[in-house]
Design a protein around this motif. Structure first.
Motif, PDB file in Angstrom:
ATOM      1  N   ALA A 119       4.676  11.421  -2.985  1.00  0.00           N
ATOM      2  CA  ALA A 119       5.902  11.986  -3.000  1.00  0.00           C
ATOM      3  C   ALA A 119       6.424  12.605  -4.444  1.00  0.00           C
ATOM      4  O   ALA A 119       6.686  13.552  -5.133  1.00  0.00           O
ATOM      5  N   ILE A 120       6.196  11.758  -5.146  1.00  0.00           N
ATOM      6  CA  ILE A 120       6.541  11.885  -6.588  1.00  0.00           C
ATOM      7  C   ILE A 120       5.519  13.385  -6.773  1.00  0.00           C
ATOM      8  O   ILE A 120       6.804  14.130  -8.098  1.00  0.00           O
ATOM      9  N   LEU A 121       4.718  13.383  -7.056  1.00  0.00           N
ATOM     10  CA  LEU A 121       4.033  14.050  -6.957  1.00  0.00           C
ATOM     11  C   LEU A 121       3.902  15.484  -7.020  1.00  0.00           C
ATOM     12  O   LEU A 121       3.890  16.210  -7.332  1.00  0.00           O
ATOM     13  N   LEU A 179      -4.347  12.728  -1.718  1.00  0.00           N
ATOM     14  CA  LEU A 179      -4.101  11.124  -1.870  1.00  0.00           C
ATOM     15  C   LEU A 179      -2.743  10.540  -0.762  1.00  0.00           C
ATOM     16  O   LEU A 179      -3.493   9.760  -0.410  1.00  0.00           O
ATOM     17  N   VAL A 210      -5.631  10.342   1.793  1.00  0.00           N
ATOM     18  CA  VAL A 210      -7.034   8.652   1.398  1.00  0.00           C
ATOM     19  C   VAL A 210      -6.162   7.444   2.004  1.00  0.00           C
ATOM     20  O   VAL A 210      -6.720   6.946   2.445  1.00  0.00           O
ATOM     21  N   THR A 211      -4.501   7.075   1.576  1.00  0.00           N
ATOM     22  CA  THR A 211      -3.814   6.279   1.790  1.00  0.00           C
ATOM     23  C   THR A 211      -3.805   6.073   3.087  1.00  0.00           C
ATOM     24  O   THR A 211      -3.626   4.503   3.707  1.00  0.00           O
ATOM     25  N   PHE A 212      -3.754   7.031   4.145  1.00  0.00           N
ATOM     26  CA  PHE A 212      -3.209   7.111   5.556  1.00  0.00           C
ATOM     27  C   PHE A 212      -4.774   6.933   5.751  1.00  0.00           C
ATOM     28  O   PHE A 212      -4.222   5.884   7.232  1.00  0.00           O
ATOM     29  N   ILE A 256       0.293  -1.426  -0.084  1.00  0.00           N
ATOM     30  CA  ILE A 256      -0.005   0.196  -0.132  1.00  0.00           C
ATOM     31  C   ILE A 256       1.088   1.579   0.276  1.00  0.00           C
ATOM     32  O   ILE A 256       0.329   2.219  -0.401  1.00  0.00           O
ATOM     33  N   SER A 257       1.868   1.138   0.730  1.00  0.00           N
ATOM     34  CA  SER A 257       3.001   2.480   0.623  1.00  0.00           C
ATOM     35  C   SER A 257       3.505   2.614  -1.052  1.00  0.00           C
ATOM     36  O   SER A 257       4.027   3.950  -0.960  1.00  0.00           O
ATOM     37  N   ASN A 258       2.951   2.030  -1.688  1.00  0.00           N
ATOM     38  CA  ASN A 258       3.000   2.674  -3.042  1.00  0.00           C
ATOM     39  C   ASN A 258       2.323   3.695  -3.643  1.00  0.00           C
ATOM     40  O   ASN A 258       3.042   4.323  -4.317  1.00  0.00           O
ATOM     41  N   TYR A 259       1.028   4.457  -3.004  1.00  0.00           N
ATOM     42  CA  TYR A 259       0.548   4.848  -3.126  1.00  0.00           C
ATOM     43  C   TYR A 259       1.669   6.346  -2.821  1.00  0.00           C
ATOM     44  O   TYR A 259       1.248   7.003  -3.454  1.00  0.00           O
ATOM     45  N   ILE A 260       1.886   5.720  -1.685  1.00  0.00           N
ATOM     46  CA  ILE A 260       2.881   7.056  -0.765  1.00  0.00           C
ATOM     47  C   ILE A 260       4.285   7.503  -1.432  1.00  0.00           C
ATOM     48  O   ILE A 260       4.510   8.825  -2.230  1.00  0.00           O
ATOM     49  N   TYR A 261       4.137   6.760  -1.971  1.00  0.00           N
ATOM     50  CA  TYR A 261       5.324   6.925  -3.012  1.00  0.00           C
ATOM     51  C   TYR A 261       5.496   7.890  -4.304  1.00  0.00           C
ATOM     52  O   TYR A 261       5.378   8.380  -4.210  1.00  0.00           O
ATOM     53  N   LEU A 262       4.416   7.463  -4.923  1.00  0.00           N
ATOM     54  CA  LEU A 262       3.379   7.827  -6.121  1.00  0.00           C
ATOM     55  C   LEU A 262       2.908   9.440  -5.554  1.00  0.00           C
ATOM     56  O   LEU A 262       2.897  10.523  -6.103  1.00  0.00           O
TER      57      LEU A 262
END
Lengths: 629, 258, 99
Positions: free
Chosen positions: C11-13, C43, C46-48, C3-9
């Motif tokens: 961060a990138i954005l 984002l 929401v992930t959190f 799920i932390s992929n969303y976090i990485y995304l």
């Protein structure tokens, strides 16, 4: 030790009189000089009274002390302001106040045309007070106060006519040379305190037998340095000639009779130090011998009558210093010569002043000539002093100087021959140049033009001269009759403990030798200067020119001390400006540089500010990242 | 409510496929938004990113938020952007030449640093926990769940936010309001009659109306009746030939007479 | 998938948006990059919320959206005013406060 309560008046009277006259200002102009002379005379009166009181006592009771107040009390260092009047001090007290009063009387007439006469008398009184404090102090520190006081008075009086820059410079030169000597005295006091825990004469005397030889030699050497400064001995002799810039009474009192003899007093008072250290004594006799020849040689080439007499003073004090280095019995002879010298030198200086007064302040002896006919009294008193100084019997100098030459020969071995020979040679040269002075001034044909009107001085001037010449005639005989002075001073200088000492030659032989060289000197001078003396000084030989330049003493001082000193000062100033200030400026410059560089960040664009904010945020994040590692 | 019933924390294939297809495109769109010359293109690419994010919200059980994203953000905010772009100049294109030295390099460096730090930090915090999932929170449905939270725990923030909205609207009106410099003739005459006294309605008289003498040493009168000090030659003043100006000034009595 | 992929995304954005603010000169594009950053944050929120299992994150995201909307309104009004007086929308024009 007797306790007396009236010793303080010896110092207090002239001191308050001086302050009084200085503070009152112009109001006292009419009567200031008379007041000062009266004070000086009353001080002499007190001195006489003390002398007779002392004579009526005997043994240990002859010394009198007076405790004034507790001066310094710091930890283990305690110094009281106390006065000590013993057999040695009383000689000086009588000399200072007696000759001083006569010179006060003389100055009333000599300075009668000077607007600052009151100030002059105030300074004279100040000098008398300081010199009395010097000889009456019971510890080295009390002596030092008087020592400094006479240095101050000498400076004020040499530079009395300070409107002339040359005179003011002469006063400064005297003061600075004295100061070098004062360093010696300070160091001696410090070493004495470190070694003995006390700076009183009694305390040091008590501790001397058990002190280390190195400390004793060090103290002795430092005391010698101080004496050399104050008494114008080699190597600190350069100021005495220039000190003749002051009025003639000053030269008579300070630079002939009293202040310059303070060095002899110091060494005599410290006899326990010098008796215990043969190295110090050796240094003393070397300095004395060198100076007596130095002064004599310089005196032969001087055309200025006062400078010639100054060189003569230097030389005679060299004799005294030489005597003090010759052991216990030498001290008494040094003091004897000091007392007789006080009389005849002061008398000659006052005579020179009288001549200058009559010749409208001309000092060049080449413009004198034949003044004996016009100023008979001056010529007579001067002549008596002249005979005394060259050592013609039965005048004063014969007794004192011959004793010194004798003691020098009796020192034994090579040293004795050398010292005695130097003393004899000095006597010969003294005879030569003193005869030169007398002949150039009072005999021969007149070399002055008709503009000058030489005349005899007023009575207030020749009366003191006559009284002093009585001393020139009689004092030597009186002091040496039955070894009077030796016995009088014996308790102070431990003369009783002197070894018999081998006599190199019988005293009468010494006297005959001395008389022989004196006659030689006189004869030579008369032949050379008796007639046909050129008014303009001829160029002379190399030695004459060198002697005219005071044997290069000023050049030596300049090259050895002044130039390196100035170089050091310049280096220090450059270091201060370049290095130390440079560091400070570098700090400022660095900050300015940093701010100039940082200034470029402010280019006004919002975007670069945004970038900076981002950078700040990154820094924060990085910190958090590091902390949570 | 109709749940998407995605499994929590799972390596469930549909979500993974969704993510790995849409995420790179979103990143590319964002980069494109950064790099294209025309502002309109940037706006459109941003809209794409927002739609993608809306899909992600829905995929993560935030149904309400996903729809709000589409309606408010993409629909209202991005459209607002496009309107303003049209006002400002649709064709305007930025030159991409950077005139601040080192700005680009520094910003790329900052980006890499920032990104790395963020990823590492948050990754550290999150990667070793298991996702709980919103099944229980959404038990009554996502909208109900949000409403329940919003009106109880966060009601104060809710009220403040609504005040903020009103203030923002007012602010926009104030900022965008422009004074019309050019008044119409009708407005001008209305303003004229609305001045403090009717006497000023016709404006001030032209010069010369009140002139009573034409001598050189008599001052001219200003429209309000006082003497003009500069109307007399300085030479006359220097010669002392001036006469007092007071008698020639118009007093109110004379004005009334006139 | 993690799920932390969303976090990485997210961060990138976010980072791309940050770069955009610093690099672009057109005021409106800068504003859009700010919007991108806000969205990335949303984002993440929401992930959190999904990770923690409560709706707090979504509420925060909701508020963020509202605030962003207000901000856009006022900001664009300012840009319009700026454009009206200066006829240019470049942020580099306001550079009078330089050294």
């Amino acid at each position: 030790m007797t306790t007396r309560t009236d010793l303080v008046f010896l110092i207090a009277l002239p001191l308050f009189s001086s302050a009084f006259l200085l503070l009152l200002g112009k109001i006292a102009n009419k009567w200031g000089h008379l007041f000062a002379t009266a004070i000086s005379a009353s001080t002499f009166g007190i001195g006489l009274y003390e002398f007779f009181a002392m004579r009526s006592r005997s043994g240990d009771a002859r010394s009198a002390t007076q405790h004034l107040f507790e001066w310094i009390s710091v930890g283990t260092f305690k110094v009281d302001a106390s006065l000590l009047l013993d057999q040695l001090s009383i000689c000086f007290v009588l000399l200072i106040t007696g000759v001083g009063t006569l010179i006060h009387i003389y100055s009333i007439a000599y300075m009668s045309h000077d607007v600052d006469r009151r100030r002059f008398f105030a300074y004279l009184n100040l000098f008398v007070a300081a010199m009395l404090l010097l000889v009456l102090g019971d510890s080295y520190l009390n002596l030092y106060v008087g020592w400094e006081g006479v240095g101050l008075a000498s400076y004020l009086l040499i530079g009395f006519w300070n409107q002339k820059p040359a005179y003011a410079t002469a006063a400064k030169k005297a003061f600075v040379a004295n100061r070098v000597g004062d360093v010696g005295l300070s160091l001696a006091i410090m070493i004495a305190f470190a070694q003995f825990g006390s700076v009183t004469f009694a305390g040091v005397k008590a501790g001397a037998p058990s002190a280390s030889p190195a400390a004793l030699t060090a103290i002795g050497a430092m005391l010698l340095l101080a004496a050399a400064g104050k008494s114008a001995q080699f190597p600190l002799q350069s100021w005495l000639g220039d000190a003749m810039a002051g009025p003639t009474p000053v030269s008579a009192l300070i630079h002939a009779a009293t202040m310059v003899t303070a060095g002899v007093y110091l060494i005599t008072r410290s006899n326990f130090i010098f008796d215990a250290s043969s190295t110090a004594r050796l240094l003393v006799v070397i300095v004395g011998a060198i100076t007596l020849l130095f002064g004599a040689i310089v005196g032969t080439a001087k055309d200025d009558i006062k400078k010639a007499l100054a060189a003569s003073t230097m030389s005679q004090i060299g004799y005294m210093i030489l005597a003090t280095g010759l052991g216990p019995v030498g001290y008494a002879f040094a003091i004897m010569h000091l007392l007789t010298h006080g009389f005849f030198k002061a008398s000659m200086f006052l005579g020179a002043g009288s001549v200058m007064h009559g010749m409208d302040d001309e000092v060049n002896m080449r413009r004198y000539g034949g003044l004996g006919k016009v100023m008979p009294i001056t010529a007579l008193t001067f002549g008596l002093g002249y005979l005394a100084i060259i050592g013609v019997p039965p005048f004063a100098g014969f007794y004192s100087k011959d004793k010194i030459i004798e003691t020098a020969f009796n020192a034994g071995g090579t040293r004795g021959i050398l010292l005695g020979g130097a003393a004899l040679l000095g006597a010969a040269i003294t005879a030569f140049y003193m005869t030169r002075v007398f002949v150039l001034t009072f005999m021969g044909s007149k070399r002055w033009d008709d503009k000058a009107h030489p005349h005899e001085s007023p009575s207030l001037m020749w009366i003191p001269m006559v009284l002093l010449s009585v001393g020139s005639v009689a004092s030597g005989f009186l002091l040496s009759k039955g070894s009077a002075l030796v016995h009088w001073l014996a308790p102070v200088v431990n003369a009783g403990n002197a070894e018999g000492g081998k006599e190199l030659m019988r005293p009468v032989v010494v006297s005959e030798l001395a008389l022989g060289v004196v006659i030689l000197g006189v004869f030579t001078a008369i032949v050379k200067y008796g007639r046909n003396v050129p008014v303009e000084a001829p160029t002379g030989s190399v030695l004459t020119r060198f002697a005219r330049r005071d044997l290069g003493q000023d050049d030596l001082n300049h090259n050895l001390l002044v130039l390196p000193g100035q170089a050091i000062t310049r280096t220090l100033v450059a270091t201060d400006f370049g290095f130390i200030d440079g560091i400070v400026r570098a700090v400022g410059w660095t900050l300015a540089y940093i701010s100039t560089s940082l200034k470029k960040i402010q280019n006004g664009y919002v975007r670069s500010y945004a970038l900076l904010m981002t950078a700040g945020a990154i820094a924060l994040l990085a910190t958090i990242w590091l902390v949570t590692l | 409510m109709f749940n998407m019933s995605l499994q929590v924390g799972s390596t469930h294939t549909p979500e993974a496929v969704l993510f790995w297809v849409l995420a790179p495109m979103a990143v590319l769109a964002a980069l494109g938004m950064l790099l294209v010359k025309k502002a309109v293109h940037s706006a459109l690419l941003l809209a794409w990113v927002m739609i993608t994010l809306a899909i992600f919200y829905i995929a993560q059980d935030a149904l309400f938020l996903g729809i709000v994203q589409v309606v408010v953000y993409t629909g209202a905010v991005m459209m607002l952007f496009l309107f303003i772009l049209m006002l400002v100049g649709v064709d305007s294109s930025d030159s991409l030449v950077e005139n601040i030295k080192g700005q680009r390099a520094a910003s790329i460096l900052a980006a890499i640093g920032f990104g790395g730090l963020l990823i590492s930090l948050i990754g550290r915090a999150v990667s070793h926990t298991d996702a709980v999932g919103l099944a229980t929170a959404n038990a009554d449905g996502n909208v109900q769940g949000i409403a329940q939270q919003l009106f109880t725990q966060y009601v104060w923030a809710f009220e403040v936010i609504s005040a903020l909205l009103i203030v923002a609207a007012l602010g926009a009106m104030v900022l965008a309001h422009s004074e019309r410099k050019h008044l119409s003739q009708r407005q001008l005459s209305v303003n004229r009659f609305r001045q403090s006294s009717l006497a000023d309605t016709a404006g001030l008289p032209a010069s010369g109306v009140y002139a009573r003498h034409n001598a050189v040493d008599v001052p001219a009168l200003l429209p309000d009746g006082s003497a003009a000090p500069t109307s007399i030659s300085a030479t006359l003043e220097a010669r002392g030939d001036i006469i007092a100006t007071a008698p020639f000034e118009l007093t109110s009595q004379e004005e009334e007479e006139n | 998938m993690d799920i932390s992929n969303y976090i990485y995304l997210s961060a990138i954005l976010f980072v791309i948006g940050a770069v955009g603010v610093v690099v672009r000169r057109n005021a409106i594009v800068v504003f859009m990059c700010v919007e991108l950053m806000l969205n990335a944050a949303n984002l993440a929120f929401v992930t959190f919320s999904r990770i923690n299992g409560n709706l707090g994150g979504q509420i925060a995201s909701f508020f963020t959206m509202v605030v962003a909307a207000c901000e856009v309104v006022v900001g664009l009004a300012i840009i319009v005013t700026m454009y009206r007086s200066r006829r240019s929308a470049s942020v580099d024009d306001a550079s009078l406060l330089k050294r």
